[in-house]
Design a protein around this motif. Structure first.
Motif, PDB file in Angstrom:
ATOM      1  N   ALA A   3       0.827  -1.205   0.000  1.00 36.96           N
ATOM      2  CA  ALA A   3       0.000   0.000   0.000  1.00 36.96           C
ATOM      3  C   ALA A   3       0.862   1.255   0.000  1.00 36.96           C
ATOM      4  CB  ALA A   3      -0.936  -0.001   1.206  1.00 36.96           C
ATOM      5  N   LEU A   4       1.893   1.258   0.842  1.00 38.80           N
ATOM      6  CA  LEU A   4       2.795   2.414   0.867  1.00 38.80           C
ATOM      7  C   LEU A   4       3.495   2.594  -0.475  1.00 38.80           C
ATOM      8  CD1 LEU A   4       4.435   2.155   4.401  1.00 38.80           C
ATOM      9  CD2 LEU A   4       3.143   4.105   3.509  1.00 38.80           C
ATOM     10  N   MET A   5       3.986   1.496  -1.039  1.00 33.71           N
ATOM     11  CA  MET A   5       4.696   1.573  -2.319  1.00 33.71           C
ATOM     12  C   MET A   5       3.813   2.171  -3.411  1.00 33.71           C
ATOM     13  SD  MET A   5       6.140  -1.597  -4.633  1.00 33.71           S
ATOM     14  CE  MET A   5       4.485  -2.316  -4.785  1.00 33.71           C
ATOM     15  N   THR A   6       2.584   1.676  -3.527  1.00 33.50           N
ATOM     16  CA  THR A   6       1.733   2.141  -4.621  1.00 33.50           C
ATOM     17  C   THR A   6       1.255   3.570  -4.390  1.00 33.50           C
ATOM     18  OG1 THR A   6      -0.168   1.034  -3.561  1.00 33.50           O
ATOM     19  CG2 THR A   6       0.989  -0.167  -5.313  1.00 33.50           C
ATOM     20  N   MET A   7       0.972   3.934  -3.135  1.00 27.60           N
ATOM     21  CA  MET A   7       0.568   5.322  -2.876  1.00 27.60           C
ATOM     22  C   MET A   7       1.723   6.296  -3.108  1.00 27.60           C
ATOM     23  SD  MET A   7      -2.096   5.199   0.336  1.00 27.60           S
ATOM     24  CE  MET A   7      -0.919   4.494   1.491  1.00 27.60           C
ATOM     25  N   LEU A   8       2.944   5.883  -2.747  1.00 27.11           N
ATOM     26  CA  LEU A   8       4.105   6.718  -3.023  1.00 27.11           C
ATOM     27  C   LEU A   8       4.328   6.863  -4.528  1.00 27.11           C
ATOM     28  CD1 LEU A   8       6.495   5.377  -0.252  1.00 27.11           C
ATOM     29  CD2 LEU A   8       5.739   7.758  -0.478  1.00 27.11           C
ATOM     30  N   MET A   9       4.211   5.763  -5.240  1.00 28.99           N
ATOM     31  CA  MET A   9       4.379   5.817  -6.696  1.00 28.99           C
ATOM     32  C   MET A   9       3.330   6.733  -7.315  1.00 28.99           C
ATOM     33  SD  MET A   9       5.245   1.848  -7.662  1.00 28.99           S
ATOM     34  CE  MET A   9       5.305   2.171  -9.431  1.00 28.99           C
ATOM     35  N   TRP A  10       2.106   6.638  -6.810  1.00 25.92           N
ATOM     36  CA  TRP A  10       1.033   7.461  -7.372  1.00 25.92           C
ATOM     37  C   TRP A  10       1.267   8.944  -7.057  1.00 25.92           C
ATOM     38  CZ3 TRP A  10      -3.066   5.469 -10.214  1.00 25.92           C
ATOM     39  CH2 TRP A  10      -3.975   6.449 -10.663  1.00 25.92           C
ATOM     40  N   THR A  11       1.574   9.239  -5.811  1.00 22.82           N
ATOM     41  CA  THR A  11       1.719  10.631  -5.383  1.00 22.82           C
ATOM     42  C   THR A  11       2.903  11.299  -6.083  1.00 22.82           C
ATOM     43  OG1 THR A  11       0.816  10.022  -3.225  1.00 22.82           O
ATOM     44  CG2 THR A  11       1.900  12.151  -3.377  1.00 22.82           C
ATOM     45  N   ARG A  16       1.671   1.710   9.778  1.00 19.42           N
ATOM     46  CA  ARG A  16       2.762   1.981   8.836  1.00 19.42           C
ATOM     47  C   ARG A  16       2.560   3.317   8.114  1.00 19.42           C
ATOM     48  NH1 ARG A  16       6.490  -2.429   8.141  1.00 19.42           N
ATOM     49  NH2 ARG A  16       5.990  -3.828   9.866  1.00 19.42           N
ATOM     50  N   ILE A  17       1.323   3.609   7.738  1.00 25.33           N
ATOM     51  CA  ILE A  17       1.049   4.845   6.997  1.00 25.33           C
ATOM     52  C   ILE A  17       1.210   6.056   7.904  1.00 25.33           C
ATOM     53  CG2 ILE A  17      -0.752   6.105   5.766  1.00 25.33           C
ATOM     54  CD1 ILE A  17      -1.837   3.280   4.947  1.00 25.33           C
ATOM     55  N   SER A  18       0.728   5.931   9.139  1.00 25.24           N
ATOM     56  CA  SER A  18       0.863   7.032  10.086  1.00 25.24           C
ATOM     57  C   SER A  18       2.329   7.376  10.339  1.00 25.24           C
ATOM     58  CB  SER A  18       0.172   6.679  11.400  1.00 25.24           C
ATOM     59  OG  SER A  18       0.338   7.684  12.358  1.00 25.24           O
TER      60      SER A  18
END
Length: 330
Positions: free
Chosen positions: A106-114, A163-165
């Protein structure tokens, strides 16, 4: 000395993990492999004579078994266990161990998207410096400027929030049951306030179990409540989202994009490579898609088999089982 525990490993994916059972078991165990090539009569006889079966799915006629005490699922989802095939006395348990891998995905894909990673990398690979700061390229965002909402606050949901927090992100949580503590969650919404919840989020991550209540939970009406620049991340089950509604929301600009790891169609013996949906999500530039692989790591499987072997050990010793989803009766 107690007699060995008779264990059937049912299914090719489970059989492939025999080495983990061998390495972790510190109690006597007799193991039978039942793979896809095993004749049905041999399969049925093995299961009916076992003390426990480790499975990904279960549809073996075993209601007459006098020995089967445990069906241990090699995973969290147990919807493919046909309870009508089991004796009432058989307990069904699941296993976790996947939540760290899911959180990293989730972190990887949100970082890639952002950070618009795919666009930047594709452009530069093609010879263009258009995204470079030295060329006055467009600025992007950081994930810590976004609001991330997690729907489903079980094992996976809580790990996602933690992890996101830790990345400095504002985290909203939504679930059927309020967690005993709200660590890593800036605001909690009960599931009956899902409409208000989704309207607040830049990313909505689904980690809720598939039940009759949650089937189609994210439908066209709820998708329309999301921000137009919002992204839906589905780590739960495909049918939690209305398939057609999501496709239309992505093609019509209702939402900015989606990260999809779970689907509406899966391989079977007749078709090992089916399209994952009735709709061509693969043709959409605003979709990141993976084949239910977000949690499929070596470390996840090892943690999962720690849990499986621990439950088999408890069964052998006559101790209470853990992660029970259907207790045995009688």
């Amino acid at each position: 000395m107690a007699a060995p525990l008779k264990v059937v490993l049912l299914g090719d994916t489970v059989v492939s993990n025999r080495h983990r059972l061998d390495a972790k078991a510190d109690f006597p165990v007799d193991v039978v492999h039942v793979g896809s090539a095993t004749p049905a009569a041999e399969r049925d006889a093995a299961v009916n004579a076992a003390d426990a079966a480790v499975v990904t799915a279960f549809s073996v006629p075993a209601t007459g078994s006098t020995t089967l005490r445990l069906v241990q699922v090699q995973g969290a989802g147990w919807e493919r266990v046909d309870l009508a095939c089991l004796p009432a006395r058989t307990t069904v348990c699941n296993a976790f161990g996947h939540v760290r891998a899911a959180a990293e995905y989730a972190l990887m894909t949100m970082l890639m998207w952002t950070h618009r990673w795919k666009e930047v990398e594709d452009a530069f690979r093609g010879g263009a410096w258009a995204w470079s700061g030295s060329a006055g390229g467009p600025v992007r965002h950081e994930l810590n400027s976004r609001v991330v909402g997690v729907v489903g606050l079980g094992h996976m949901g809580r790990e996602l929030c933690d992890r996101i927090s830790a990345m400095g992100v504002k985290v909203l949580g939504c679930g059927r049951t309020r967690p005993p503590d709200l660590r890593s969650i800036d605001a909690y919404y009960p599931l009956d306030r899902l409409d208000a919840f989704v309207a607040e989020c830049d990313f909505v991550i689904l980690s809720i179990a598939l039940t009759p209540e949650t089937t189609g939970l994210i439908d066209a009406r709820r998708l329309a409540l999301l921000r137009r620049d919002a992204v839906l991340v589905n780590l739960a089950r495909g049918p939690v989202v209305d398939e057609r509604a999501l496709y239309e929301a992505l093609t019509g600009g209702t939402i900015a994009g989606a990260v999809i790891d779970v689907w509406w169609r899966y391989p079977d013996a007749a078709n090992p490579n089916p399209p994952p949906s009735a709709y061509p999500f693969h043709a959409l530039p605003n979709v990141m898609m993976t084949p239910h692989s977000s949690q499929w790591t070596e470390q996840m499987m090892d943690r999962r088999w720690d849990m499986i072997v621990a439950n088999l050990r408890r069964l052998h010793r006559g101790e209470p089982l853990c992660d029970v989803v259907r207790p045995g009766v009688g």
